[in-house]
Design a protein around this motif. Structure first.
Motif, PDB file in Angstrom:
ATOM      1  N   LEU A 115       0.845  -1.190   0.000  1.00 26.41           N
ATOM      2  CA  LEU A 115       0.000   0.000   0.000  1.00 26.41           C
ATOM      3  C   LEU A 115       0.884   1.244   0.000  1.00 26.41           C
ATOM      4  CD1 LEU A 115      -2.640  -1.129   2.647  1.00 26.41           C
ATOM      5  CD2 LEU A 115      -2.881  -1.168   0.158  1.00 26.41           C
ATOM      6  N   LYS A 116       0.553   2.196  -0.863  1.00 25.09           N
ATOM      7  CA  LYS A 116       1.366   3.400  -1.053  1.00 25.09           C
ATOM      8  C   LYS A 116       0.539   4.656  -0.775  1.00 25.09           C
ATOM      9  CE  LYS A 116       4.554   0.592  -2.634  1.00 25.09           C
ATOM     10  NZ  LYS A 116       5.733   0.242  -1.824  1.00 25.09           N
ATOM     11  N   ASN A 117       1.234   5.778  -0.616  1.00 20.81           N
ATOM     12  CA  ASN A 117       0.651   7.108  -0.383  1.00 20.81           C
ATOM     13  C   ASN A 117       0.236   7.329   1.064  1.00 20.81           C
ATOM     14  OD1 ASN A 117       1.089   7.801  -3.008  1.00 20.81           O
ATOM     15  ND2 ASN A 117      -1.073   7.808  -3.622  1.00 20.81           N
ATOM     16  N   ILE A 156      -0.542   3.366   8.113  1.00 22.83           N
ATOM     17  CA  ILE A 156      -1.189   2.140   7.657  1.00 22.83           C
ATOM     18  C   ILE A 156      -1.316   1.145   8.798  1.00 22.83           C
ATOM     19  CG2 ILE A 156      -0.872   0.112   6.176  1.00 22.83           C
ATOM     20  CD1 ILE A 156       0.267   2.069   4.059  1.00 22.83           C
ATOM     21  N   ARG A 157      -0.262   1.000   9.589  1.00 22.85           N
ATOM     22  CA  ARG A 157      -0.325   0.063  10.725  1.00 22.85           C
ATOM     23  C   ARG A 157      -1.378   0.511  11.744  1.00 22.85           C
ATOM     24  NH1 ARG A 157       4.149  -3.756  12.004  1.00 22.85           N
ATOM     25  NH2 ARG A 157       5.359  -3.955  10.105  1.00 22.85           N
ATOM     26  N   SER A 158      -1.507   1.821  11.917  1.00 21.94           N
ATOM     27  CA  SER A 158      -2.501   2.344  12.854  1.00 21.94           C
ATOM     28  C   SER A 158      -3.916   2.037  12.372  1.00 21.94           C
ATOM     29  CB  SER A 158      -2.318   3.861  12.999  1.00 21.94           C
ATOM     30  OG  SER A 158      -3.318   4.405  13.829  1.00 21.94           O
ATOM     31  N   LEU A 159      -4.157   2.191  11.068  1.00 22.84           N
ATOM     32  CA  LEU A 159      -5.477   1.883  10.506  1.00 22.84           C
ATOM     33  C   LEU A 159      -5.776   0.386  10.576  1.00 22.84           C
ATOM     34  CD1 LEU A 159      -5.385   4.281   7.435  1.00 22.84           C
ATOM     35  CD2 LEU A 159      -6.943   4.448   9.385  1.00 22.84           C
ATOM     36  N   LEU A 160      -4.772  -0.441  10.350  1.00 31.04           N
ATOM     37  CA  LEU A 160      -4.957  -1.883  10.475  1.00 31.04           C
ATOM     38  C   LEU A 160      -5.239  -2.269  11.925  1.00 31.04           C
ATOM     39  CD1 LEU A 160      -2.097  -3.225   8.152  1.00 31.04           C
ATOM     40  CD2 LEU A 160      -4.550  -3.286   7.689  1.00 31.04           C
ATOM     41  N   ALA A 161      -4.559  -1.604  12.848  1.00 34.57           N
ATOM     42  CA  ALA A 161      -4.737  -1.922  14.266  1.00 34.57           C
ATOM     43  C   ALA A 161      -6.160  -1.623  14.739  1.00 34.57           C
ATOM     44  CB  ALA A 161      -3.735  -1.138  15.105  1.00 34.57           C
ATOM     45  N   TRP A 196     -18.094  -3.889  -7.888  1.00 35.30           N
ATOM     46  CA  TRP A 196     -17.071  -2.951  -8.330  1.00 35.30           C
ATOM     47  C   TRP A 196     -15.660  -3.527  -8.479  1.00 35.30           C
ATOM     48  CZ3 TRP A 196     -17.426   0.925  -3.614  1.00 35.30           C
ATOM     49  CH2 TRP A 196     -16.765   0.409  -2.517  1.00 35.30           C
ATOM     50  N   GLY A 197     -15.514  -4.821  -8.431  1.00 36.27           N
ATOM     51  CA  GLY A 197     -14.208  -5.413  -8.697  1.00 36.27           C
ATOM     52  C   GLY A 197     -13.162  -5.042  -7.664  1.00 36.27           C
ATOM     53  N   ASP A 198     -12.045  -4.468  -8.130  1.00 38.82           N
ATOM     54  CA  ASP A 198     -10.894  -4.206  -7.265  1.00 38.82           C
ATOM     55  C   ASP A 198     -10.718  -2.738  -6.911  1.00 38.82           C
ATOM     56  OD1 ASP A 198     -10.389  -6.901  -7.414  1.00 38.82           O
ATOM     57  OD2 ASP A 198      -8.306  -6.708  -8.006  1.00 38.82           O
ATOM     58  N   LEU A 199     -11.807  -2.031  -6.669  1.00 38.01           N
ATOM     59  CA  LEU A 199     -11.668  -0.650  -6.226  1.00 38.01           C
ATOM     60  C   LEU A 199     -11.012  -0.569  -4.853  1.00 38.01           C
ATOM     61  CD1 LEU A 199     -13.385   0.229  -8.648  1.00 38.01           C
ATOM     62  CD2 LEU A 199     -14.642   1.737  -7.112  1.00 38.01           C
ATOM     63  N   VAL A 200     -11.183  -1.635  -4.059  1.00 37.47           N
ATOM     64  CA  VAL A 200     -10.630  -1.668  -2.698  1.00 37.47           C
ATOM     65  C   VAL A 200      -9.912  -2.991  -2.484  1.00 37.47           C
ATOM     66  CG1 VAL A 200     -11.215  -1.743  -0.241  1.00 37.47           C
ATOM     67  CG2 VAL A 200     -12.380  -0.114  -1.747  1.00 37.47           C
ATOM     68  N   HIS A 201      -8.680  -2.911  -1.980  1.00 33.49           N
ATOM     69  CA  HIS A 201      -7.925  -4.103  -1.592  1.00 33.49           C
ATOM     70  C   HIS A 201      -7.796  -4.222  -0.071  1.00 33.49           C
ATOM     71  CE1 HIS A 201      -6.735  -3.871  -5.842  1.00 33.49           C
ATOM     72  NE2 HIS A 201      -6.475  -5.145  -5.744  1.00 33.49           N
ATOM     73  N   SER A 202      -7.839  -3.079   0.613  1.00 30.39           N
ATOM     74  CA  SER A 202      -7.756  -3.079   2.075  1.00 30.39           C
ATOM     75  C   SER A 202      -8.866  -2.191   2.625  1.00 30.39           C
ATOM     76  CB  SER A 202      -6.397  -2.573   2.544  1.00 30.39           C
ATOM     77  OG  SER A 202      -6.377  -2.428   3.960  1.00 30.39           O
ATOM     78  N   SER A 210     -11.104   4.951   4.636  1.00 26.79           N
ATOM     79  CA  SER A 210     -10.795   6.187   5.354  1.00 26.79           C
ATOM     80  C   SER A 210      -9.734   7.010   4.634  1.00 26.79           C
ATOM     81  CB  SER A 210     -10.335   5.873   6.784  1.00 26.79           C
ATOM     82  OG  SER A 210      -9.219   5.019   6.771  1.00 26.79           O
ATOM     83  N   ARG A 211      -8.914   6.331   3.818  1.00 30.45           N
ATOM     84  CA  ARG A 211      -7.863   7.023   3.063  1.00 30.45           C
ATOM     85  C   ARG A 211      -7.920   6.583   1.600  1.00 30.45           C
ATOM     86  NH1 ARG A 211      -3.367   8.770   5.879  1.00 30.45           N
ATOM     87  NH2 ARG A 211      -2.784   9.579   3.824  1.00 30.45           N
ATOM     88  N   PRO A 212      -8.903   7.106   0.819  1.00 29.77           N
ATOM     89  CA  PRO A 212      -9.072   6.643  -0.573  1.00 29.77           C
ATOM     90  C   PRO A 212      -7.910   6.970  -1.491  1.00 29.77           C
ATOM     91  CG  PRO A 212     -10.658   8.382  -0.022  1.00 29.77           C
ATOM     92  CD  PRO A 212      -9.974   8.015   1.242  1.00 29.77           C
ATOM     93  N   GLU A 213      -7.019   7.843  -1.052  1.00 29.14           N
ATOM     94  CA  GLU A 213      -5.844   8.160  -1.872  1.00 29.14           C
ATOM     95  C   GLU A 213      -4.751   7.100  -1.776  1.00 29.14           C
ATOM     96  OE1 GLU A 213      -5.062  10.030   2.183  1.00 29.14           O
ATOM     97  OE2 GLU A 213      -6.773   9.680   0.856  1.00 29.14           O
ATOM     98  N   VAL A 214      -4.926   6.120  -0.899  1.00 29.35           N
ATOM     99  CA  VAL A 214      -3.951   5.032  -0.778  1.00 29.35           C
ATOM    100  C   VAL A 214      -4.151   4.052  -1.931  1.00 29.35           C
ATOM    101  CG1 VAL A 214      -3.218   3.055   0.612  1.00 29.35           C
ATOM    102  CG2 VAL A 214      -3.692   5.253   1.715  1.00 29.35           C
ATOM    103  N   VAL A 215      -3.059   3.756  -2.625  1.00 25.69           N
ATOM    104  CA  VAL A 215      -3.101   2.829  -3.757  1.00 25.69           C
ATOM    105  C   VAL A 215      -2.358   1.554  -3.383  1.00 25.69           C
ATOM    106  CG1 VAL A 215      -3.251   4.658  -5.476  1.00 25.69           C
ATOM    107  CG2 VAL A 215      -0.997   3.817  -4.771  1.00 25.69           C
ATOM    108  N   ILE A 216      -2.472   0.559  -4.252  1.00 23.30           N
ATOM    109  CA  ILE A 216      -1.720  -0.672  -4.067  1.00 23.30           C
ATOM    110  C   ILE A 216      -0.751  -0.827  -5.230  1.00 23.30           C
ATOM    111  CG2 ILE A 216      -3.330  -2.217  -5.275  1.00 23.30           C
ATOM    112  CD1 ILE A 216      -2.812  -4.222  -2.878  1.00 23.30           C
ATOM    113  N   GLU A 217       0.322  -1.502  -4.993  1.00 21.54           N
ATOM    114  CA  GLU A 217       1.385  -1.643  -5.982  1.00 21.54           C
ATOM    115  C   GLU A 217       0.878  -2.148  -7.326  1.00 21.54           C
ATOM    116  OE1 GLU A 217       5.060  -1.237  -7.519  1.00 21.54           O
ATOM    117  OE2 GLU A 217       4.517  -0.673  -5.462  1.00 21.54           O
ATOM    118  N   PHE A 218      -0.199  -2.952  -7.309  1.00 21.73           N
ATOM    119  CA  PHE A 218      -0.691  -3.576  -8.540  1.00 21.73           C
ATOM    120  C   PHE A 218      -1.509  -2.622  -9.422  1.00 21.73           C
ATOM    121  CE2 PHE A 218      -0.814  -6.998  -5.185  1.00 21.73           C
ATOM    122  CZ  PHE A 218       0.422  -7.533  -5.531  1.00 21.73           C
TER     123      PHE A 218
END
Length: 335
Positions: free
Chosen positions: A76-78, A84-89, A258-264, A270-278
């Protein structure tokens, strides 16, 4: 003169024999009940079949669970690693690995049986490749599928199109894919120019398409439009050039798959500007995600996602900062 019972010949030995027999019976009963208790508490170590149903108007929608894959949160980028760890927690995920579901959706319109995406088969490890098993558990057979709609040509969405022997897994179905994805993933020229670590993804797409191309059942759509009565494609590019969502509508009700609009879900709502490497085009992926979040929240659309927690169906809620995922509640089929 009466004779004491204890002095009656053989009476004491008879009592001793009865006592021994009673002791043996008690021991046997204790052993039997102990064995029963052990059997009752044995671990089953199995899960319920991976399917879940809802109705959208007159259409029956069945989520099919292909399995899961552990994704490294570093993809996950951006956002900073700490963010990211805080959001996962917040959802009790320690990281760095995130368990990510792989879902597909079966739509029974009453006239046609339409499958959206086909899972990963066993190309990404043993935790995936259960779509066919769950399709059958849900009461259907691959031969009944009339149409397969592909959100995009990544392997975890198209590997399930073919059997381990390379034959069509859905022998009676037409396969529909967006032209922009076909022009990218099925092009030998584009593949030749791609980085070496991307080559396997091109090969998976081409291997999945080939058996259907050979029998004339690989179809291409160029733009948004109705492919099957009640199901229309919606361009959602960015993750891949031709990434597509599908809007299902019946009797005034709608579902956007919607397919792969969201991976996490824990991070990207909460942070739609976060992208994934793929994401092939990361800037476009962000713009598409923000637009679709805004639309689905405003219209209160029921949505479904391939990498949302199974069954992957719910709503998007707008919040002061960002958005939130509201999953569907388990319940009976409602007409």
């Amino acid at each position: 003169m009466s004779v004491p019972v204890c002095l009656v010949p053989g009476r004491s030995s008879q009592r001793a024999g009865l006592a021994s027999l009673l002791a043996a019976l008690i021991t046997a009963l204790l052993l039997f009940s102990s064995n029963l208790a052990g059997a009752a508490s044995a671990l089953q170590k199995t899960q319920v079949p991976g399917y879940y149903r809802v109705m959208v108007g007159a259409f029956e929608i069945t989520t099919l669970y292909d399995g899961y894959i552990d994704v490294d949160s570093k993809l996950l980028k951006n956002a900073s690693e700490q963010e990211i760890r805080s959001l996962l927690a917040r959802i009790f995920v320690k990281g760095p690995q995130m368990q990510t579901a792989v879902n597909a959706y079966l739509i029974n319109t009453g006239q046609q049986l339409v499958l959206i995406d086909t899972g990963a088969a066993k190309k990404f490890g043993p935790s995936l490749g259960y779509l066919i098993d769950n399709l059958k558990a849900a009461g259907y057979d691959p031969a009944q599928v009339d149409t397969v709609l592909i959100t995009h040509l990544h392997g975890d969405h198209v590997n399930g199109l073919v059997t381990p022997e390379g034959k069509p897994a859905f022998a009676n179905a037409e396969i529909w894919s967006a032209k922009a994805d076909n022009d990218f993933w099925l092009s030998s020229e584009v593949a030749a120019k791609a980085p070496q670590d991307a080559q396997p993804f091109f090969k998976m797409a081409q291997d999945a398409a080939a058996p259907y191309q050979q029998i004339g059942k690989w179809k291409v759509f160029a733009a948004d439009g109705e492919i099957v009565p009640g199901i229309r494609s919606v361009a959602t590019p960015g993750h891949t050039p031709g990434h597509s969502a599908y809007l299902v509508a019946s009797n005034g009700q709608q579902l956007l798959i919607w397919g792969d609009l969201v991976h996490s879900h824990s991070v990207q709502f909460s942070r739609p500007e976060v992208v994934i490497e793929f994401d092939v085009n990361k800037k476009q992926a962000i713009a598409t995600r923000k637009a679709m979040f805004a639309r689905t929240a405003k219209e209160k659309l029921l949505v479904a996602g391939m990498h949302l927690p199974f069954p992957g169906i719910g709503h998007v809620r707008s919040e002061r900062k960002g958005y939130a995922w509201v999953p569907i509640e388990f319940g009976p089929i409602r007409e």
